[in-house]
Design a protein around this motif. Structure first.
Motif, short mmCIF file in Angstrom:
data_model
loop_
_atom_site.label_atom_id
_atom_site.label_comp_id
_atom_site.label_asym_id
_atom_site.label_seq_id
_atom_site.Cartn_x
_atom_site.Cartn_y
_atom_site.Cartn_z
N GLY A 66 0.81 -1.21 0.00
CA GLY A 66 0.00 0.00 0.00
C GLY A 66 0.84 1.26 0.00
N VAL A 67 1.80 1.32 0.90
CA VAL A 67 2.67 2.50 1.01
C VAL A 67 3.51 2.66 -0.26
CG1 VAL A 67 4.61 3.52 2.27
CG2 VAL A 67 2.72 2.45 3.52
N ALA A 68 4.04 1.53 -0.78
CA ALA A 68 4.87 1.59 -1.99
C ALA A 68 4.08 2.08 -3.20
CB ALA A 68 5.47 0.21 -2.27
N LEU A 69 2.85 1.58 -3.38
CA LEU A 69 2.03 2.00 -4.52
C LEU A 69 1.66 3.47 -4.44
CD1 LEU A 69 -0.42 -1.04 -4.94
CD2 LEU A 69 1.42 -0.35 -6.48
N VAL A 70 1.27 3.93 -3.25
CA VAL A 70 0.87 5.33 -3.09
C VAL A 70 2.04 6.27 -3.36
CG1 VAL A 70 0.15 7.07 -1.40
CG2 VAL A 70 -1.04 4.88 -1.53
N SER A 71 3.20 5.93 -2.84
CA SER A 71 4.37 6.81 -2.99
C SER A 71 4.91 6.82 -4.41
CB SER A 71 5.47 6.38 -2.01
OG SER A 71 5.87 5.04 -2.27
N SER A 72 4.77 5.72 -5.15
CA SER A 72 5.36 5.63 -6.48
C SER A 72 4.37 5.92 -7.62
CB SER A 72 5.97 4.25 -6.71
OG SER A 72 4.98 3.24 -6.58
N ILE A 73 3.09 5.57 -7.43
CA ILE A 73 2.11 5.73 -8.52
C ILE A 73 0.97 6.66 -8.13
CG2 ILE A 73 0.55 4.53 -10.10
CD1 ILE A 73 2.22 2.01 -9.73
N GLY A 74 0.43 6.50 -6.92
CA GLY A 74 -0.70 7.31 -6.50
C GLY A 74 -1.81 6.47 -5.93
N TYR A 75 -2.85 7.11 -5.41
CA TYR A 75 -3.91 6.40 -4.72
C TYR A 75 -4.75 5.52 -5.64
CZ TYR A 75 -2.93 8.97 -0.45
OH TYR A 75 -2.32 9.45 0.68
N THR A 76 -4.88 5.91 -6.89
CA THR A 76 -5.68 5.08 -7.81
C THR A 76 -5.11 3.67 -7.92
OG1 THR A 76 -6.27 7.03 -9.12
CG2 THR A 76 -6.58 4.90 -10.16
N SER A 77 -3.80 3.54 -7.80
CA SER A 77 -3.15 2.24 -7.93
C SER A 77 -3.58 1.27 -6.84
CB SER A 77 -1.63 2.39 -7.93
OG SER A 77 -1.18 2.92 -6.69
N ILE A 78 -3.85 1.78 -5.62
CA ILE A 78 -4.25 0.86 -4.54
C ILE A 78 -5.67 0.35 -4.80
CG2 ILE A 78 -2.72 1.91 -2.84
CD1 ILE A 78 -5.16 3.30 -1.63
#
Length: 402
Positions: A154-166
């Motif tokens: 969760g933290v990795a996706l948000v920091s690298s891609i954004g909230y839509t990715s989660i």
């Protein structure tokens, strides 16, 4: 004597379904607060509600699905739960208000509570009685791994891609659970007609809880309450003592230790009984919590993670196996929901209560207090189940030998 087969298709598939559902849950749990604050301008308390309302929904789902499983079967509840969870995952992509988001999270939590109660029941049904502790131990690793991996993803996706990715990831996980859940076969457990018909009339506590599993669930509640102090406050604690980098590996070390020790603790329970794992587990948990409260180095923090994983992680799986072991086979659904209600209540109520202690005693003082609470959990376990375990489990052992 030839060992009965444990790793069947249904056992593996149900374990995977449970894993991906819990992975999605923990992934969203650690990111929804900041998402609500940044996207909706919500306050910290309202953002916290968006995250935690899911747990309340899960409790509601567990409370009512236990009895419903008895009435219509675990497979139907599983399909209803995972299908609803998947459909609701799509709503995260729509432009809705924060209050609609809260309702969405609540209902999705109910769906997950239904689905995970069903997975626990199906697994209990397909595991051979002679390998109950071992099988439940392996199955519960799906939750342990999700607890460790979910927040990291969760933290990795948000920091690298954004909230839509989660939301994309969560939806994909929900779809996987649907595809696997459809092909799972749940054994038909015969009902005891007279008892079931009587139980269905009027309001009775036994319609919603398995009373045989309640003592074990009570001790699990106290232990989970103590563990919630780690789940909710370890990030703030590691920041305060300047061990953020080591803290990022905490749950990974915790999970690895459980993975390495579960193949030992499960069979040990089957051979020597639940007390052989539960008592040492709680004592080791207390030692790990004490070390955590005094730690000053990164290696010390990770050692505490390993000790707590060895103690609490194995007590958690053992108590679930015991809740099933002392319960009649036709009431396994209620046994699972009762156990998980105790677990979820502890994890949910703990942060709220402990939040009042932290400003007074600080993080270290809070963790020192939790050492005493773990000892209380040990005493509760002794009086609730431990001293009676041989008498309670003797009928099951006799049935296996026959």
């Amino acid at each position: 004597m030839v060992k009965e087969r444990l790793w069947t298709k249904d056992f593996v598939f149900v374990s995977i379904v449970n894993f991906v559902l819990m992975l999605s849950m923990y992934l969203l749990l650690v990111t929804m607060t900041t998402y609500s604050i940044k996207t909706y301008g919500a306050s910290a308390s309202l953002g916290g509600l968006v995250a935690s309302i899911f747990v309340i929904g899960s409790l509601i789902g567990r409370l009512f699905s236990g009895k419903t499983i008895q009435d219509i079967g675990s497979k139907k509840i599983l399909i209803m739960g995972i299908s609803t969870f998947f459909i609701l995952s799509l709503f995260y992509f729509l432009p809705i208000s924060i209050y609609a988001l809260i309702v969405l999270r609540l209902v999705q939590g109910i769906a997950l509570g239904m689905a995970t109660t069903a997975t626990g029941t199906i697994v209990a049904e397909v595991i051979p009685s002679s390998r109950n502790g071992e099988g439940i131990g392996y199955f519960s690793m799906s939750v342990v791994l999700a607890t460790a991996i979910g927040p990291l993803i969760g933290v990795a996706l948000v920091s690298s891609i954004g909230y839509t990715s989660i939301f994309v990831f969560s939806t994909v996980m929900a779809l996987v659970s649907v595809l696997l859940g459809v092909v799972v076969k749940a054994p038909n457990i015969e009902k005891i007609a007279g008892a079931e018909s009587k139980a269905g009339k009027g309001f009775k506590l036994s319609n919603f809880f398995e009373l045989n599993a309640l003592p074990v669930a009570t001790s699990m509640f106290v232990a989970a309450f103590a563990y919630s102090g780690i789940l909710s406050f370890i990030t703030g604690y590691t920041a305060e003592i300047n061990l953020v980098q080591a803290g990022s590996f905490y749950f990974l070390v915790y999970a690895v230790v459980i993975l390495l020790t579960r193949p030992i603790s499960g069979p040990l329970m089957d051979k020597k009984g639940g007390n052989s794992v539960a008592y040492p587990g709680l004592l080791i948990f207390a030692v790990g919590m004490l070390l955590l409260s005094q730690v000053t180095t990164g290696w010390g923090l990770l050692l505490a993670a390993a000790i707590i994983g060895l103690g609490y992680g194995n007590f958690q799986s053992t108590s679930q196996a015991l809740a099933i072991k002392v319960t009649p086979r036709h009431r396994m659904g209620l046994a699972n929901s009762t156990y998980f209600i105790g677990l979820d209540l502890g994890l949910g109520a703990g942060p709220f209560v402990l939040g009042f202690i932290v400003p007074i005693s600080g993080y270290r003082g809070m963790y020192e207090t939790l050492v005493g609470l773990i000892i209380v959990a040990l005493v509760v376990y002794y009086f609730a189940h431990g001293r009676k375990e041989k008498a309670l489990t003797r009928p099951q052992k006799a049935a296996v030998n026959e």
